[in-house]
Design a protein around this motif. Sequence first.
Motif, PDB file in Angstrom:
ATOM      1  N   PRO A 210       0.819  -1.215   0.000  1.00 29.03           N
ATOM      2  CA  PRO A 210       0.000   0.000   0.000  1.00 29.03           C
ATOM      3  C   PRO A 210       0.855   1.269   0.000  1.00 29.03           C
ATOM      4  O   PRO A 210       1.696   1.460   0.886  1.00 29.03           O
ATOM      5  N   ILE A 211       0.668   2.126  -0.996  1.00 25.61           N
ATOM      6  CA  ILE A 211       1.287   3.449  -0.993  1.00 25.61           C
ATOM      7  C   ILE A 211       0.432   4.359  -0.130  1.00 25.61           C
ATOM      8  O   ILE A 211      -0.792   4.395  -0.270  1.00 25.61           O
ATOM      9  N   VAL A 212       1.072   5.104   0.770  1.00 24.76           N
ATOM     10  CA  VAL A 212       0.334   5.970   1.679  1.00 24.76           C
ATOM     11  C   VAL A 212       1.025   7.322   1.806  1.00 24.76           C
ATOM     12  O   VAL A 212       2.232   7.457   1.575  1.00 24.76           O
ATOM     13  N   LEU A 213       0.231   8.320   2.182  1.00 30.40           N
ATOM     14  CA  LEU A 213       0.770   9.544   2.757  1.00 30.40           C
ATOM     15  C   LEU A 213       0.718   9.346   4.268  1.00 30.40           C
ATOM     16  O   LEU A 213      -0.349   9.420   4.880  1.00 30.40           O
ATOM     17  N   GLY A 214       1.849   9.013   4.850  1.00 29.35           N
ATOM     18  CA  GLY A 214       1.888   8.836   6.287  1.00 29.35           C
ATOM     19  C   GLY A 214       1.783  10.179   6.975  1.00 29.35           C
ATOM     20  O   GLY A 214       2.312  11.184   6.498  1.00 29.35           O
TER      21      GLY A 214
ATOM     22  N   TRP B 279       5.604   4.563  12.439  1.00 27.77           N
ATOM     23  CA  TRP B 279       6.131   5.925  12.349  1.00 27.77           C
ATOM     24  C   TRP B 279       5.025   6.968  12.262  1.00 27.77           C
ATOM     25  O   TRP B 279       5.286   8.161  12.405  1.00 27.77           O
ATOM     26  N   GLY B 280       3.769   6.552  12.063  1.00 27.23           N
ATOM     27  CA  GLY B 280       2.653   7.475  12.125  1.00 27.23           C
ATOM     28  C   GLY B 280       2.242   7.808  13.547  1.00 27.23           C
ATOM     29  O   GLY B 280       1.443   8.715  13.775  1.00 27.23           O
TER      30      GLY B 280
ATOM     31  N   ARG C 166      11.976   9.720  13.586  1.00 24.95           N
ATOM     32  CA  ARG C 166      11.858  10.634  14.723  1.00 24.95           C
ATOM     33  C   ARG C 166      10.540  11.396  14.741  1.00 24.95           C
ATOM     34  O   ARG C 166      10.250  12.129  15.695  1.00 24.95           O
ATOM     35  N   GLY C 167       9.750  11.277  13.663  1.00 22.93           N
ATOM     36  CA  GLY C 167       8.495  12.022  13.611  1.00 22.93           C
ATOM     37  C   GLY C 167       8.684  13.462  13.199  1.00 22.93           C
ATOM     38  O   GLY C 167       7.832  14.310  13.481  1.00 22.93           O
ATOM     39  N   ASP C 168       9.781  13.762  12.510  1.00 24.12           N
ATOM     40  CA  ASP C 168      10.073  15.122  12.070  1.00 24.12           C
ATOM     41  C   ASP C 168       9.472  15.351  10.683  1.00 24.12           C
ATOM     42  O   ASP C 168      10.180  15.530   9.690  1.00 24.12           O
ATOM     43  N   TYR C 169       8.177  15.317  10.604  1.00 26.80           N
ATOM     44  CA  TYR C 169       7.473  15.524   9.341  1.00 26.80           C
ATOM     45  C   TYR C 169       6.005  15.761   9.644  1.00 26.80           C
ATOM     46  O   TYR C 169       5.519  15.482  10.744  1.00 26.80           O
ATOM     47  N   GLN C 170       5.302  16.306   8.651  1.00 29.91           N
ATOM     48  CA  GLN C 170       3.846  16.389   8.718  1.00 29.91           C
ATOM     49  C   GLN C 170       3.229  15.268   7.890  1.00 29.91           C
ATOM     50  O   GLN C 170       2.456  14.463   8.381  1.00 29.91           O
ATOM     51  N   LEU C 171       3.607  15.219   6.610  1.00 30.74           N
ATOM     52  CA  LEU C 171       3.236  14.118   5.734  1.00 30.74           C
ATOM     53  C   LEU C 171       4.504  13.526   5.152  1.00 30.74           C
ATOM     54  O   LEU C 171       5.513  14.214   4.976  1.00 30.74           O
ATOM     55  N   ILE C 172       4.455  12.244   4.826  1.00 33.85           N
ATOM     56  CA  ILE C 172       5.608  11.576   4.210  1.00 33.85           C
ATOM     57  C   ILE C 172       5.070  10.462   3.326  1.00 33.85           C
ATOM     58  O   ILE C 172       4.138   9.752   3.707  1.00 33.85           O
ATOM     59  N   ILE C 173       5.624  10.319   2.122  1.00 32.26           N
ATOM     60  CA  ILE C 173       5.143   9.270   1.222  1.00 32.26           C
ATOM     61  C   ILE C 173       6.025   8.039   1.360  1.00 32.26           C
ATOM     62  O   ILE C 173       7.252   8.125   1.398  1.00 32.26           O
ATOM     63  N   ASP C 174       5.369   6.899   1.458  1.00 32.72           N
ATOM     64  CA  ASP C 174       6.069   5.630   1.613  1.00 32.72           C
ATOM     65  C   ASP C 174       5.074   4.523   1.294  1.00 32.72           C
ATOM     66  O   ASP C 174       3.910   4.783   0.989  1.00 32.72           O
ATOM     67  N   SER C 175       5.525   3.286   1.391  1.00 34.34           N
ATOM     68  CA  SER C 175       4.632   2.136   1.294  1.00 34.34           C
ATOM     69  C   SER C 175       4.728   1.327   2.575  1.00 34.34           C
ATOM     70  O   SER C 175       5.764   1.302   3.227  1.00 34.34           O
TER      71      SER C 175
END
Length: 563
Positions: A279-283, A469-470, A427-436
């Motif tokens: 699954p591709i997601v915007l985490g 990581w979410g 570390r949670g240093d993001y708002q959105l991140i793309i991954d699978s």
Amino acid sequence: MDRDVKWRRVRTATVGFAVSGLLAAGCGGSGDSDGDGGGGESDTLVIFSGAGDFQANFNPYSPTKLEGAGTIYESLFFLNTARQEDPVPLLGTEYTWNEDGTELSISLREGVTWTDGEDFTADDVKFTFDMLRENPAINSVGFDGETTVVDPAHVTVAFDEPAFMDAANLLGKIWIVPEHIWSGVEDPSTDTMAEPVGTGPFTLGEFRAQTFTMTANPDYWDGEPAVQTIRSRALSGNQAGADSLTAGQIDWLSSPVPNLDNVEQAYPGYSATIANTYPIVLGTCSSVELGCEGPQTDPAVRQAIYYAMNRDQLNQLAYQGVAAPISPGFGLPDRDYVSGGLENGTAPMEPDIARATQILEEAGWERDGDGIYAKDGEQLELGVRVVSGWTDYITTVNTIAEQLQEAGIALTPQQSSWNEWSDARGRGDYQLIIDSLTPGPTADPYWLYANFFSGANAVPVGETANINWGRYGNPDVDAAIDELRLINPDDAAAREPHFDTIQTTLEQDMPYIPVLLNSTVSIWNTDRFTGWPTEDDLYAFPAIWSSPDSAQVFKNIRPAGGE
């Protein structure tokens, strides 16, 4: 072999071409490396597996590991998620459960040595399992069993309650390490293991920032591999990988290339395979309680993004039309149970801007003079992290950014190296991140839920998350996951109510915003090597970044013309 754990068949669509499967270990880089290319030494396999300058980290438990899982370090068994089959014995030879699923007995292979010459024994297995239990940072599977050495070739693992679902990870995804070395490791989650010692088919050879090699282990218990050297190259990204493929400079890559509908003609001497599984997601960094900040912590924002996407357009522009629909409950369509309680069995392929704006406005967001929604003085502006060189994901986030404008959401893609991206994700240093999301050791949606959606795997921002990581947690989801862990996976009727709870809750909370099911690519040089996985013989999941599947492929292939 008593297999109380049922290994279910993975849904794969294998055709004469392939498309991307970029995950946490994905593709990308900072420039071409030197070293042999495809067509060089007949027993040297050249692969494209890098992302930026390589960092010498061969700790299989590190979230930023470079290599080692399956190649240098082995599990007890190999579990194939590409098809239904018995576990393949590796360091383990047999296992049995007691009747109520509270004790697992494992027989171990005798006559195995570590690459420094020391004997492998049951003490190493116990040490590894105990290390996992005592270090939450690496215990993403939630293992809490008590391991006992029966004799040098046998161990038992006792659990306080039925633990049928623990078997797959314990047997197939825990990398056994040597007690005589790792007992001196202060932190097994951060030590980089620059000089790894394992039992696997390969050992670390030369290492440089843009190329490193693994060499065949001459004392490997299953015989020295026919491929003597594996050379990993760092390239500038997917386009560089495709260019190297055209030039015949690499033998295997798992990333998107042009001409997916005509691979064998476009790249003479190569063939390819596709599987729609990841699954591709915007985490999202989703939990305010754990320190996440930004508009993405509002479930209404996450749902608005979900409805505002034009997935048909994304599929055509970023994935050449071969990605597949995704379920918001994260059951794999046509393979897994998908709850009838979901509003959408699969995510809408066309955008619903009216629905997106309705959700935002009901949650108190209002459009400002710039046409962007705002709430409590905060505009709905978000950054999304993506790895430089991951062309399909870059196209995805750029296209989503354009699509979200109509819904009053401002999205800014933020490219970085894989090392920086991976560190930020942990570390949670993001708002959105793309991954699978990785689906787990067997073809069962339980693993996705237990790994990525379990509050037990959530840590505060600033601490390194091994897998969730979410930073998501929901007591109803956690309770359903805990119940599933106790149920024999053969009992579908008993499991379905818990899947209903999980899937319908995830559709509302949406900590990982569903995009599409990725179409995993692998393209390999069939002129130089034989024995690759095929549609009729998917003996391993066909992706170079999938561990330990890639190790099974490395062991299986042989130079063309060799004995």
